[in-house]
Scaffold this motif. Structure first.
Motif: not given
Ligand SMILES: Nc1ncnc2c1ncn2[C@@H]1O[C@H](COP(=O)(O)OP(=O)(O)O)[C@@H](O)[C@H]1O
Ligand SMILES: [Mg+2]
Lengths: 231, 385
Positions: A18, A48, A50-53, B382
């Protein structure tokens, strides 16, 4: 043993970062793994990581920087926005942590919503919706609005919405994260049943060990890297 | 259909906000409609006046009269069919604020020249017989409660004194644009009285009204009339009745422009209000739109929801506004009848209302829809937690 099937999800060298202003935050780094058809996989890892990502990428609701994602034989990283939307409608059932039902639609209407994108007639839609709601045990709550249902019930409506189109894979992002112990157990049993009885592939993000116990296999993600080796 | 139901229910989600927005649109449409109607009323005289009738007046100014002897010479001009004449009388009834248009005219020719003033034959005959007869419009009779046979006393301004008339006829307008609030009486009665009191002002007409045989030759006839009186003591200025009436309005054109401008400003303001409502609404629903996109709905679906909701709100406000415009205009017409004898809501105004509301609803949705369509799904999701 059956002959080895082509995996339903095949991810290769997947990277995603990101951009926040001039700062680049790497989230996933060179990830490769397969998910066999009919799997019930739990993706675990600290907040944080990256699971959701990762889940969003394989569900086709976010764009990778590089790498390949094949789902059911389709390379989804090359699809444009419109094609991807059509692909999701047919192939992905998404379950969210906060249920994300449309508050002004009844349980029935929420489940009917994704069927509007199919060629089904009104009558066929009704049959499908009723079946899906019966499967999740809410046939008697069809006309209730989300606000009139408990969290567990709302999540069951969301599961009915996810399965009503009979998608290729079910993805769930912390589906029990907002629920009490008992409701969480019910939801996990339901997903387990869907996986075993109808052979649906389920990918579930969770950091609840009890939830992970229900899954047939577990993957750990830490700082954007899968820590357990591929088998 | 479910999408339409969703659109409708979305619109009703924040009852108070939606209600206030609709109220705003209603008031804006009402204001817009009334302002347009005022402009219409301003031009009502032009609308009602004919391009096939000519008006001849003193070339120097309308306040100077013309000799009555001109009537025979005008009659001899080629293409002239009827010649009538009159004077602005300018009397008022009891009090000065009871203002209305009143003229002394040559009644037989006048009634022939103005078929839009419809008078029952028996009343017309009675009016011809009585030297002191006057004829008034239906609205004017209603305003003062006058009945046939009543004696009406007007206080003169241009011609001093108290003038007594007997009401012999009440005309009604042939068209909606016909002014039903005039009073006219026999020019002969005025002239005979003036002859006794102010002899130097006798035998003079304020203006001539002329019917032409062929309306397409009206301009040529007008030129011919003016040529006839060239180099005489009182030169004439002849133009079509429409041009004559427009000449009056030209003096007040700046006001009309201002009113028109305000009517558009009202629409622009309400556009900003509705756009703000829609921006708030769409921002709150970014998460829901993301969910719908996750399910496979595309940009056009999301845009349809937002445009639809915006149009539901603006068209509802517009419909209420239009419905209210009619009674409001009627009340306005009652209160202002002395300034605006014709005050009708035109069909065109209703169309403009609809067009304005359509424009407001559409423009207000453009930015919110653009943003909702463009935002990535993951980004939108989000915004929920
Ligand atoms: N749209 C975005 N812009 C900036 N940073 C992001 C965005 N989405 C996720 N992140 C960052 O990417 C990392 C992984 O996020 P995410 O996949 O939601 O983690 P998890 O689901 O494992 O908690 C986190 O540090 C989060 O802050
Ligand atoms: Mg997460």
């Amino acid at each position: 043993m059956e002959p080895e099937k082509e995996p339903i999800v095949r991810i290769r060298n997947l990277s995603k970062s990101y951009r926040r202003g001039s700062q680049v935050i790497p989230v996933l780094e060179d990830i490769s793994f397969d998910i066999p058809d009919g799997e019930f996989l739990a993706l675990m890892g600290p907040s944080g990581s990256g699971k959701s990502t990762l889940l969003n990428l394989l569900a086709g609701i976010d764009k990778a920087d590089s790498g390949s994602i094949r789902v059911g034989g389709v390379e989804i990283t090359t699809l444009d926005e419109t094609a991807l939307a059509g692909w999701r409608a047919v192939n992905v059932g998404f379950i969210f942590q906060f249920y994300n039902l449309i508050p002004v639609l009844t349980a029935f209407e929420n489940v009917e919503l994704p069927l509007l994108l199919t060629r089904l007639t009104r009558k066929e839609r009704r049959t499908h919706v009723e079946t899906a709601l019966r499967v999740v045990g809410l046939a008697d709550r069809m006309d209730h609005y989300p606000g009139q249902l408990s969290g567990g019930q709302q999540q069951r409506v969301a599961i009915a919405r996810a399965v009503v189109t009979d998608p290729t894979i079910l993805v769930a992002d912390e589906p029990t994260g907002d629920l009490d112990r008992q409701s969480a157990g019910e939801i996990l049993n339901l997903m387990d049943r869907l996986n075993r009885e109808s052979g649906k592939t389920v990918v579930m993000v969770t950091h609840d060990p009890r939830a992970a116990d229900k899954a047939r296999s577990i993957r750990h993600l830490e700082k954007g890297v899968l820590t357990d080796a591929d088998t | 259909m479910l999408i339409l139901r969703l659109m409708w229910r979305n619109a009703l989600r924040h009852r108070l906000r939606t209600f206030l927005t609709i109220l705003g649109i209603t008031i804006a449409i009402l204001a817009f409609g009334l302002l347009r109607t005022v402009i219409g009323a301003w031009y009502a005289g032009v609308e009602a006046s004919s391009a096939s009738r000519l008006v001849t007046r003193n070339a120097i100014s309308l306040i100077f009269p013309l000799p009555i002897s001109y009537k025979d010479r005008i009659r001899q001009v080629d293409g002239v069919s009827i010649v009538s004449w009159g004077n602005w009388f300018g009397g008022y009834y009891i009090e000065q604020k009871n203002f209305f248009a009143n003229f002394a005219v040559d009644m037989p020719s006048y009634l022939r020249l103005y078929p839009e003033f419809v008078l029952p034959p028996d009343q017309a005959a009675a009016a011809m017989r009585d030297r002191r007869a006057c004829v008034v419009g239906r609205k004017l009779a209603e305003r003062f409660g006058w009945k046939i046979g009543d004696t009406i006393v007007l206080k003169g301004t241009a011609f001093p004194g108290e003038w007594e008339f007997v009401l012999r006829g009440v005309y009604h307008g042939r068209d909606r644009s016909t002014d039903e609030s005039q009073l006219f009486f026999h020019w002969d009665y005025l002239n005979e009285t003036v002859k006794k009191l102010i002899p130097r002002r006798a035998d003079q007409a304020g203006f001539y009204m002329i019917g032409v045989v062929n309306p397409s030759l009206a301009a040529e006839v007008a030129t011919e009339i003016d040529r006839t009186f060239k180099n005489s003591l009182a030169e004439t200025m002849t133009e079509t009745e429409k041009a004559f009436t427009l000449g009056f309005i030209a003096m007040t054109e700046a006001i009309v422009i201002a009113i028109r401008l305000v009517s558009f400003v009202v629409i622009v303001i309400i556009m900003a209000v509705v756009a703000n409502t829609m921006a708030m609404t769409a921002r709150e629903r970014i998460g829901e739109y993301a969910v719908m996109k996750t399910l496979g709905f595309g940009g056009p679906h999301i845009a349809l929801l937002i445009f639809g909701e915006s149009l539901v709100i603006s068209m509802t406000g517009c419909a209420i506004g239009i419905v209210l415009t009619f009674p409001t205009a009627a009340a306005f017409a009652d209160a202002m009848s002395q300034y605006f004898p014709i005050f009708n809501v035109e069909a065109r105004t209703v169309w403009l209302d609809l067009a304005a509301a359509l424009l407001v609803g559409t423009v207000a949705a453009i930015f919110p829809a653009w943003r909702a369509v463009r935002i990535g799904i993951a980004e939108g999701l989000r915004r929920i937690g």
